[in-house]
Design an enzyme around this catalytic site. Sequence first.
Site, PDB file in Angstrom:
ATOM      1  N   TYR A 141      68.948 -56.332  66.362  1.00 13.17           N
ATOM      2  CA  TYR A 141      69.320 -57.883  66.276  1.00 13.17           C
ATOM      3  C   TYR A 141      68.162 -58.712  66.175  1.00 13.17           C
ATOM      4  CZ  TYR A 141      73.868 -56.017  68.121  1.00 13.17           C
ATOM      5  OH  TYR A 141      74.926 -55.290  68.548  1.00 13.17           O
ATOM      6  N   PHE A 142      68.010 -59.711  65.347  1.00 14.63           N
ATOM      7  CA  PHE A 142      66.903 -60.783  65.539  1.00 14.63           C
ATOM      8  C   PHE A 142      67.705 -61.965  66.199  1.00 14.63           C
ATOM      9  CE2 PHE A 142      63.149 -59.539  63.366  1.00 14.63           C
ATOM     10  CZ  PHE A 142      63.565 -58.485  63.334  1.00 14.63           C
TER      11      PHE A 142
ATOM     12  N   ARG B 155      55.710 -71.537  75.957  1.00 12.94           N
ATOM     13  CA  ARG B 155      56.658 -70.692  76.958  1.00 12.94           C
ATOM     14  C   ARG B 155      55.960 -69.243  77.028  1.00 12.94           C
ATOM     15  NH1 ARG B 155      62.690 -69.433  75.347  1.00 12.94           N
ATOM     16  NH2 ARG B 155      61.695 -68.227  73.674  1.00 12.94           N
TER      17      ARG B 155
ATOM     18  N   LYS C 270      65.252 -51.690  76.087  1.00 13.28           N
ATOM     19  CA  LYS C 270      65.752 -51.231  74.944  1.00 13.28           C
ATOM     20  C   LYS C 270      65.290 -50.125  74.110  1.00 13.28           C
ATOM     21  CE  LYS C 270      69.235 -54.419  74.699  1.00 13.28           C
ATOM     22  NZ  LYS C 270      70.673 -53.946  74.740  1.00 13.28           N
TER      23      LYS C 270
ATOM     24  N   TYR D  36      63.102 -56.110  79.919  1.00 18.71           N
ATOM     25  CA  TYR D  36      64.318 -56.243  78.856  1.00 18.71           C
ATOM     26  C   TYR D  36      63.713 -55.235  77.717  1.00 18.71           C
ATOM     27  CZ  TYR D  36      67.493 -57.816  75.336  1.00 18.71           C
ATOM     28  OH  TYR D  36      68.473 -57.852  74.424  1.00 18.71           O
TER      29      TYR D  36
ATOM     30  N   GLY E  88      81.680 -60.139  75.451  1.00 15.61           N
ATOM     31  CA  GLY E  88      80.414 -61.144  75.303  1.00 15.61           C
ATOM     32  C   GLY E  88      80.423 -61.881  74.235  1.00 15.61           C
TER      33      GLY E  88
ATOM     34  N   SER F  56      67.390 -54.727  69.962  1.00  9.36           N
ATOM     35  CA  SER F  56      66.863 -55.983  69.886  1.00  9.36           C
ATOM     36  C   SER F  56      65.335 -56.151  69.162  1.00  9.36           C
ATOM     37  CB  SER F  56      66.747 -56.687  71.230  1.00  9.36           C
ATOM     38  OG  SER F  56      66.000 -58.018  70.947  1.00  9.36           O
TER      39      SER F  56
ATOM     40  N   PHE G 212      58.839 -76.010  72.762  1.00  8.00           N
ATOM     41  CA  PHE G 212      57.900 -74.918  73.582  1.00  8.00           C
ATOM     42  C   PHE G 212      56.536 -74.835  72.610  1.00  8.00           C
ATOM     43  CE2 PHE G 212      61.579 -72.945  76.115  1.00  8.00           C
ATOM     44  CZ  PHE G 212      61.499 -74.147  77.057  1.00  8.00           C
TER      45      PHE G 212
ATOM     46  N   THR H  26      63.280 -57.919  70.006  1.00 11.00           N
ATOM     47  CA  THR H  26      62.283 -58.186  71.136  1.00 11.00           C
ATOM     48  C   THR H  26      61.432 -56.897  71.309  1.00 11.00           C
ATOM     49  OG1 THR H  26      62.058 -59.278  73.345  1.00 11.00           O
ATOM     50  CG2 THR H  26      63.510 -57.385  73.228  1.00 11.00           C
TER      51      THR H  26
HETATM   52  P1  NAD Z   1      76.404 -60.984  76.317  1.00 14.31           P
HETATM   53  O1  NAD Z   1      75.825 -60.865  77.646  1.00 14.31           O
HETATM   54  O2  NAD Z   1      77.249 -62.084  75.952  1.00 14.31           O
HETATM   55  O3  NAD Z   1      77.521 -59.712  76.430  1.00 14.31           O
HETATM   56  C1  NAD Z   1      77.279 -58.547  76.876  1.00 14.31           C
HETATM   57  C2  NAD Z   1      78.556 -58.099  77.574  1.00 14.31           C
HETATM   58  O4  NAD Z   1      78.205 -56.841  78.557  1.00 14.31           O
HETATM   59  C3  NAD Z   1      79.095 -59.262  78.357  1.00 14.31           C
HETATM   60  O5  NAD Z   1      80.541 -59.293  78.242  1.00 14.31           O
HETATM   61  C4  NAD Z   1      78.752 -58.650  80.155  1.00 14.31           C
HETATM   62  O6  NAD Z   1      79.917 -59.254  80.887  1.00 14.31           O
HETATM   63  C5  NAD Z   1      78.871 -57.225  79.761  1.00 14.31           C
HETATM   64  N1  NAD Z   1      78.123 -56.324  80.713  1.00 14.31           N
HETATM   65  C6  NAD Z   1      77.153 -56.583  81.254  1.00 14.31           C
HETATM   66  N2  NAD Z   1      76.614 -55.487  82.065  1.00 14.31           N
HETATM   67  C7  NAD Z   1      77.732 -54.894  82.234  1.00 14.31           C
HETATM   68  C8  NAD Z   1      77.936 -53.432  82.908  1.00 14.31           C
HETATM   69  N3  NAD Z   1      77.187 -53.041  83.797  1.00 14.31           N
HETATM   70  N4  NAD Z   1      79.176 -52.736  82.502  1.00 14.31           N
HETATM   71  C9  NAD Z   1      80.229 -53.428  81.685  1.00 14.31           C
HETATM   72  N5  NAD Z   1      79.956 -54.584  80.966  1.00 14.31           N
HETATM   73  C10 NAD Z   1      78.744 -55.181  81.235  1.00 14.31           C
HETATM   74  O7  NAD Z   1      75.379 -60.599  75.326  1.00 14.31           O
HETATM   75  P2  NAD Z   1      75.371 -60.705  73.853  1.00 14.31           P
HETATM   76  O8  NAD Z   1      74.662 -61.718  73.261  1.00 14.31           O
HETATM   77  O9  NAD Z   1      76.700 -60.454  73.288  1.00 14.31           O
HETATM   78  O10 NAD Z   1      74.691 -59.354  73.625  1.00 14.31           O
HETATM   79  C11 NAD Z   1      75.339 -58.101  73.415  1.00 14.31           C
HETATM   80  C12 NAD Z   1      74.184 -56.879  73.313  1.00 14.31           C
HETATM   81  O11 NAD Z   1      73.393 -57.408  72.170  1.00 14.31           O
HETATM   82  C13 NAD Z   1      73.500 -56.891  74.607  1.00 14.31           C
HETATM   83  O12 NAD Z   1      73.222 -55.329  74.877  1.00 14.31           O
HETATM   84  C14 NAD Z   1      72.092 -57.390  74.295  1.00 14.31           C
HETATM   85  O13 NAD Z   1      71.045 -57.217  75.040  1.00 14.31           O
HETATM   86  C15 NAD Z   1      72.005 -57.156  72.585  1.00 14.31           C
HETATM   87  N6  NAD Z   1      71.078 -58.422  71.946  1.00 14.31           N
HETATM   88  C16 NAD Z   1      71.503 -59.632  71.997  1.00 14.31           C
HETATM   89  C17 NAD Z   1      70.957 -60.489  71.584  1.00 14.31           C
HETATM   90  C18 NAD Z   1      71.194 -62.050  71.507  1.00 14.31           C
HETATM   91  O14 NAD Z   1      70.201 -62.848  71.333  1.00 14.31           O
HETATM   92  N7  NAD Z   1      72.395 -62.343  71.994  1.00 14.31           N
HETATM   93  C19 NAD Z   1      69.637 -60.269  70.664  1.00 14.31           C
HETATM   94  C20 NAD Z   1      69.365 -58.905  70.733  1.00 14.31           C
HETATM   95  C21 NAD Z   1      70.285 -57.899  71.245  1.00 14.31           C
HETATM   96  C1  WQD Z   2      63.422 -69.380  69.631  1.00 15.09           C
HETATM   97  C2  WQD Z   2      62.400 -70.448  69.524  1.00 15.09           C
HETATM   98  C3  WQD Z   2      60.856 -70.895  71.396  1.00 15.09           C
HETATM   99  C4  WQD Z   2      64.129 -72.858  73.783  1.00 15.09           C
HETATM  100  C5  WQD Z   2      65.181 -64.326  72.602  1.00 15.09           C
HETATM  101  C6  WQD Z   2      64.886 -63.211  73.382  1.00 15.09           C
HETATM  102  C7  WQD Z   2      65.137 -62.065  72.470  1.00 15.09           C
HETATM  103  C8  WQD Z   2      66.682 -61.979  71.865  1.00 15.09           C
HETATM  104  C9  WQD Z   2      66.689 -63.267  71.196  1.00 15.09           C
HETATM  105  C10 WQD Z   2      68.007 -60.533  73.205  1.00 15.09           C
HETATM  106  C11 WQD Z   2      61.001 -70.027  70.206  1.00 15.09           C
HETATM  107  C12 WQD Z   2      61.694 -71.963  70.853  1.00 15.09           C
HETATM  108  C13 WQD Z   2      63.423 -72.068  72.785  1.00 15.09           C
HETATM  109  C14 WQD Z   2      63.960 -74.133  74.028  1.00 15.09           C
HETATM  110  C15 WQD Z   2      62.068 -74.141  72.423  1.00 15.09           C
HETATM  111  N1  WQD Z   2      67.562 -61.665  72.924  1.00 15.09           N
HETATM  112  N2  WQD Z   2      62.483 -72.718  72.281  1.00 15.09           N
HETATM  113  N3  WQD Z   2      62.854 -74.574  73.490  1.00 15.09           N
HETATM  114  O1  WQD Z   2      62.615 -66.301  72.341  1.00 15.09           O
HETATM  115  O2  WQD Z   2      63.034 -65.759  69.693  1.00 15.09           O
HETATM  116  O3  WQD Z   2      64.175 -64.482  71.388  1.00 15.09           O
HETATM  117  O4  WQD Z   2      66.297 -64.271  72.049  1.00 15.09           O
HETATM  118  O5  WQD Z   2      67.615 -59.612  72.566  1.00 15.09           O
HETATM  119  O6  WQD Z   2      64.926 -60.962  73.320  1.00 15.09           O
HETATM  120  O7  WQD Z   2      63.556 -63.200  73.877  1.00 15.09           O
HETATM  121  O8  WQD Z   2      64.678 -66.962  71.253  1.00 15.09           O
HETATM  122  O9  WQD Z   2      66.025 -69.010  71.154  1.00 15.09           O
HETATM  123  O10 WQD Z   2      64.517 -68.403  73.124  1.00 15.09           O
HETATM  124  O11 WQD Z   2      63.524 -69.166  71.101  1.00 15.09           O
HETATM  125  O12 WQD Z   2      61.380 -74.826  71.852  1.00 15.09           O
HETATM  126  O13 WQD Z   2      64.519 -74.779  75.032  1.00 15.09           O
HETATM  127  O14 WQD Z   2      62.834 -71.793  70.122  1.00 15.09           O
HETATM  128  O15 WQD Z   2      59.724 -70.998  71.845  1.00 15.09           O
HETATM  129  O16 WQD Z   2      59.732 -70.415  69.288  1.00 15.09           O
HETATM  130  P1  WQD Z   2      63.602 -65.678  71.225  1.00 15.09           P
HETATM  131  P2  WQD Z   2      64.675 -68.256  71.610  1.00 15.09           P
END
Ligand code: NAD
Ligand code: WQD
Length: 348
Positions: free
Chosen positions: A187-188, A303, A162, A158, A10, A134, A228, A136
């Site tokens: 992660y932020f 949003r 977590k 979601y 991912g 996360s 948003f 979140t």
């Molecule tokens: P991503 O979707 O790019 O990566 C997740 C990977 O997990 C993907 O490759 C997907 O194919 C794989 N996957 C999903 N379900 C699976 C399963 N059942 N078995 C095996 N593999 C599976 O997401 P990412 O952005 O790389 O995020 C990685 C982790 O970090 C996630 O757990 C996500 O919740 C967490 N996270 C992401 C963010 C973000 O904004 N990207 C923020 C906070 C936390």
């Molecule tokens: C950022 C800012 C929106 C899209 C999300 C998940 C969180 C975490 C990270 C996994 C906000 C604004 C956004 C758009 C906009 N992921 N926005 N127009 O909401 O902080 O966090 O990703 O764990 O769980 O909720 O990130 O990038 O969606 O938004 O104005 O088309 O941008 O309102 O202020 P967010 P985001």
Amino acid sequence: MRLLLTGGAGFIGSHTSLLLLQRGYDVIIYDSFVNSSYKVINVIKSYLDSDGIDYKLKTIKGDIRDKSSLEKIFKDSIKEGNAIQAVIHFAGLKSVAESVKYPLKYWDVNVCGTKNLLEIMKDNECYSIVFSSSATIYGLTNAVPISEDQTVSPMNPYGKTKVAIENMLCDLFKSNMNLWKICSLRYFNPVGAHPSGLMGEDPIGIPSNLFPYITQVAIRRINLLKVFGDNWNTEDGSGVRDYIHIMDLSEGHIDAIGFLKSKKSIYESINLGSGKGYSVFQIIREFELSTGCEIPFLIEGRRDGDVAEYYADISKAERLLGWSPKRSLKQICIDGWNWQRNNPEGYT
Ligand code: NAD
Ligand code: WQD
């Protein structure tokens, strides 16, 4: 040292895999590819090959809910005399909106999948895990910067999965405090891309997050950005978040593995962010300045589920992991744009 990276194909997993392989770790990527492309594996390999780096990488397609497939990886590694010593657990589903629509799917993949993984780790005497949590989980918070001891109050399924996983990890640690080494990284907002322009974020369909949305507007896959809300209680009225460069975030995982290695047993939750808040308007402006691309936008209503402002207190990561982010918002924009410009359609 052999590591298992669930979800290693991912966005975050692929960048971290490459970094680990460059640093000499032996990596097994286990991924179902539901939200990633196998092509990223070839990108990683050819990048390492072109650098003349000798590396140890195995990729296995599988689901974390498939116990026998996971079990086989641990057993095979033991048979090879090269047991898995730690897991970085990225695998999971991450869309807030989808989790509201299909909560059971999220509880099944994220929570049941993690429970499977932990059972197999325990059975095979692998007791170190870095988990992708996360920001979140903090939900509606009004005290910024957010430190790890703030109450968690997730506002969507979601985020609730977590929190449930963090609780499960904490209970497991308490069940045998001499054994487990657990680090939950909260992660932020991970953004940007690898500086080579070869790897980056490749969301399926229309991006729901701000940064990939902006890069797709810049490449004209999307006409304009919808902001948003411009009436939030922030300096310029748009939402404020903590955007962290994917390379800084990936380095945090290397430091977390090193941290766990240095301990006899431990349980910690640690924020990984830039420690700074930027508004949507600031992001648009910086992206335009750094890349020369114009980002047309219009103001929409708020949003559902959004909050005005959040950013991390990262002092715990600095203190415990010796980690701090090094890359600027400008670098995030340059690298993110470089990836999008070189790969207008992502990996496809
Ligand atoms: P991503 O979707 O790019 O990566 C997740 C990977 O997990 C993907 O490759 C997907 O194919 C794989 N996957 C999903 N379900 C699976 C399963 N059942 N078995 C095996 N593999 C599976 O997401 P990412 O952005 O790389 O995020 C990685 C982790 O970090 C996630 O757990 C996500 O919740 C967490 N996270 C992401 C963010 C973000 O904004 N990207 C923020 C906070 C936390
Ligand atoms: C950022 C800012 C929106 C899209 C999300 C998940 C969180 C975490 C990270 C996994 C906000 C604004 C956004 C758009 C906009 N992921 N926005 N127009 O909401 O902080 O966090 O990703 O764990 O769980 O909720 O990130 O990038 O969606 O938004 O104005 O088309 O941008 O309102 O202020 P967010 P985001």
